[in-house]
Design a protein around this motif. Structure first.
Motif, PDB file in Angstrom:
ATOM      1  N   GLY A  81       0.793  -1.216   0.000  1.00 12.96           N
ATOM      2  CA  GLY A  81       0.000   0.000   0.000  1.00 12.96           C
ATOM      3  C   GLY A  81       0.825   1.267   0.000  1.00 12.96           C
ATOM      4  O   GLY A  81       1.800   1.400  -0.733  1.00 12.96           O
ATOM      5  N   ASP A  82       0.437   2.203   0.888  1.00 12.88           N
ATOM      6  CA  ASP A  82       1.082   3.517   0.883  1.00 12.88           C
ATOM      7  C   ASP A  82       2.480   3.500   1.499  1.00 12.88           C
ATOM      8  O   ASP A  82       3.149   4.529   1.533  1.00 12.88           O
ATOM      9  N   ARG A  83       2.963   2.345   1.955  1.00 15.82           N
ATOM     10  CA  ARG A  83       4.359   2.262   2.405  1.00 15.82           C
ATOM     11  C   ARG A  83       5.341   2.558   1.272  1.00 15.82           C
ATOM     12  O   ARG A  83       6.486   2.910   1.512  1.00 15.82           O
ATOM     13  N   LEU A  84       4.856   2.392   0.041  1.00 19.34           N
ATOM     14  CA  LEU A  84       5.711   2.606  -1.123  1.00 19.34           C
ATOM     15  C   LEU A  84       5.768   4.065  -1.558  1.00 19.34           C
ATOM     16  O   LEU A  84       6.644   4.447  -2.336  1.00 19.34           O
ATOM     17  N   GLY A  97       3.906 -13.675 -21.195  1.00 15.51           N
ATOM     18  CA  GLY A  97       2.711 -14.147 -21.886  1.00 15.51           C
ATOM     19  C   GLY A  97       1.478 -13.304 -21.655  1.00 15.51           C
ATOM     20  O   GLY A  97       0.404 -13.634 -22.162  1.00 15.51           O
ATOM     21  N   GLU A  98       1.610 -12.210 -20.904  1.00 13.45           N
ATOM     22  CA  GLU A  98       0.478 -11.342 -20.589  1.00 13.45           C
ATOM     23  C   GLU A  98       0.722  -9.945 -21.148  1.00 13.45           C
ATOM     24  O   GLU A  98       1.828  -9.575 -21.509  1.00 13.45           O
ATOM     25  N   GLU A  99      -0.350  -9.155 -21.196  1.00 17.12           N
ATOM     26  CA  GLU A  99      -0.264  -7.747 -21.578  1.00 17.12           C
ATOM     27  C   GLU A  99      -0.885  -6.898 -20.479  1.00 17.12           C
ATOM     28  O   GLU A  99      -2.014  -7.160 -20.066  1.00 17.12           O
ATOM     29  N   PRO A 100      -0.175  -5.876 -19.996  1.00 20.41           N
ATOM     30  CA  PRO A 100       1.227  -5.605 -20.306  1.00 20.41           C
ATOM     31  C   PRO A 100       2.153  -6.513 -19.508  1.00 20.41           C
ATOM     32  O   PRO A 100       1.728  -7.142 -18.540  1.00 20.41           O
ATOM     33  N   MET A 101       3.418  -6.554 -19.902  1.00 19.29           N
ATOM     34  CA  MET A 101       4.398  -7.353 -19.173  1.00 19.29           C
ATOM     35  C   MET A 101       4.789  -6.679 -17.868  1.00 19.29           C
ATOM     36  O   MET A 101       5.230  -7.343 -16.929  1.00 19.29           O
ATOM     37  N   HIS A 102       4.658  -5.359 -17.813  1.00 22.80           N
ATOM     38  CA  HIS A 102       5.088  -4.609 -16.631  1.00 22.80           C
ATOM     39  C   HIS A 102       3.943  -4.442 -15.637  1.00 22.80           C
ATOM     40  O   HIS A 102       2.782  -4.768 -15.938  1.00 22.80           O
ATOM     41  N   SER A 103       4.294  -3.914 -14.445  1.00 24.09           N
ATOM     42  CA  SER A 103       3.298  -3.696 -13.384  1.00 24.09           C
ATOM     43  C   SER A 103       3.274  -2.241 -12.928  1.00 24.09           C
ATOM     44  O   SER A 103       2.960  -1.943 -11.777  1.00 24.09           O
ATOM     45  N   LEU A 104       3.602  -1.332 -13.833  1.00 24.98           N
ATOM     46  CA  LEU A 104       3.693   0.075 -13.460  1.00 24.98           C
ATOM     47  C   LEU A 104       2.344   0.653 -13.050  1.00 24.98           C
ATOM     48  O   LEU A 104       2.273   1.502 -12.150  1.00 24.98           O
ATOM     49  N   SER A 105       1.261   0.216 -13.684  1.00 21.57           N
ATOM     50  CA  SER A 105      -0.056   0.754 -13.339  1.00 21.57           C
ATOM     51  C   SER A 105      -0.431   0.420 -11.900  1.00 21.57           C
ATOM     52  O   SER A 105      -0.955   1.274 -11.166  1.00 21.57           O
ATOM     53  N   ALA A 106      -0.169  -0.812 -11.493  1.00 17.16           N
ATOM     54  CA  ALA A 106      -0.470  -1.205 -10.112  1.00 17.16           C
ATOM     55  C   ALA A 106       0.363  -0.409  -9.129  1.00 17.16           C
ATOM     56  O   ALA A 106      -0.127   0.017  -8.065  1.00 17.16           O
ATOM     57  N   ALA A 110      -0.990   2.394  -6.226  1.00 16.66           N
ATOM     58  CA  ALA A 110      -0.653   2.225  -4.810  1.00 16.66           C
ATOM     59  C   ALA A 110       0.185   3.370  -4.279  1.00 16.66           C
ATOM     60  O   ALA A 110       0.074   3.728  -3.096  1.00 16.66           O
ATOM     61  N   ALA A 111       1.027   3.950  -5.140  1.00 15.72           N
ATOM     62  CA  ALA A 111       1.993   4.956  -4.680  1.00 15.72           C
ATOM     63  C   ALA A 111       2.043   6.118  -5.671  1.00 15.72           C
ATOM     64  O   ALA A 111       2.995   6.252  -6.441  1.00 15.72           O
ATOM     65  N   PRO A 112       1.018   6.968  -5.679  1.00 15.45           N
ATOM     66  CA  PRO A 112       0.956   8.042  -6.678  1.00 15.45           C
ATOM     67  C   PRO A 112       2.077   9.052  -6.575  1.00 15.45           C
ATOM     68  O   PRO A 112       2.350   9.774  -7.545  1.00 15.45           O
TER      69      PRO A 112
END
Length: 203
Positions: A81-84, A97-106, A110-112
């Protein structure tokens, strides 16, 4: 610099070893800090590294690098959560094998207020361990938020022995991911071997 690495596998362990050798303070965030593999890694690195549960490992860290399976990122990010928030976050994970490969949106959700980067995701760990090819440094192409944090990420890439090549803000993550696909094609599908890297050449 105090760096938290989430995951202590080949990528996390190799980067942690390299950064510790450059004087950085490394804290591995893992599910079981007492696991034999984790303890062996700490002994190998020496006094510059510790291991703890993930929330404890990120406390006080300026940089958090994620080096876990991409499928584990949503739950991990929700847990923290907001610890980040306010930290430099580096996504080195791949949702293969997925789109997108990255996790930047998540991470952004969590950490705007964190500075986000997509780096260390498009080369195999062998190239972090040995980044020199016939006397020439391999390039690491990456993207992320420009500004003061970018200079810190540049320095961390250089500390591993790679040449940082910044290609733009986080919307360029798809280009970084395409380089990952290219690396998989050349190294694995074509059988060229995992000690394989890319180089930007200009006049």
């Amino acid at each position: 610099m105090k760096i938290s690495i989430i995951g202590a596998g080949n990528i996390g362990g190799t980067l942690g070893s390299k950064w510790a050798a450059q004087g950085h303070e490394i804290h591995f965030g893992v599910r079981d800090p007492q696991a034999g593999k984790v303890q062996s890694l700490l002994v190998e690195i020496g006094g510059q590294a510790t291991a703890a549960a993930i929330p404890d490992a990120i406390a006080g860290a300026r940089v958090v690098l994620f080096a876990i399976p991409g499928r584990a990122m949503p739950a991990t990010v929700r847990q923290l959560g907001d610890r980040l928030d306010g930290k430099i976050l580096i996504d080195a994970t791949n949702n293969v094998g997925e789109e997108p490969m990255h996790s930047l949106s998540a991470l952004r959700r969590a950490a705007p207020n964190a500075a986000l980067f997509r780096a260390f995701s498009n080369l195999g760990w062998e190239n972090f361990a040995s980044p020199i090819f016939k006397g020439m440094r391999a390039d690491l192409f990456y993207c992320g938020d420009s500004g003061e944090a970018q200079a810190a990420v540049d320095a961390l890439i250089a500390d591993v022995g790679l040449r940082p090549v910044y290609i733009g803000e986080t919307e360029k993550a798809v280009l970084v991911d395409n380089l990952t696909r290219l690396w998989f094609t050349l190294a694995l599908e074509q059988g060229r071997g995992r000690h394989l890297a890319l180089k930007l050449l200009t006049d």
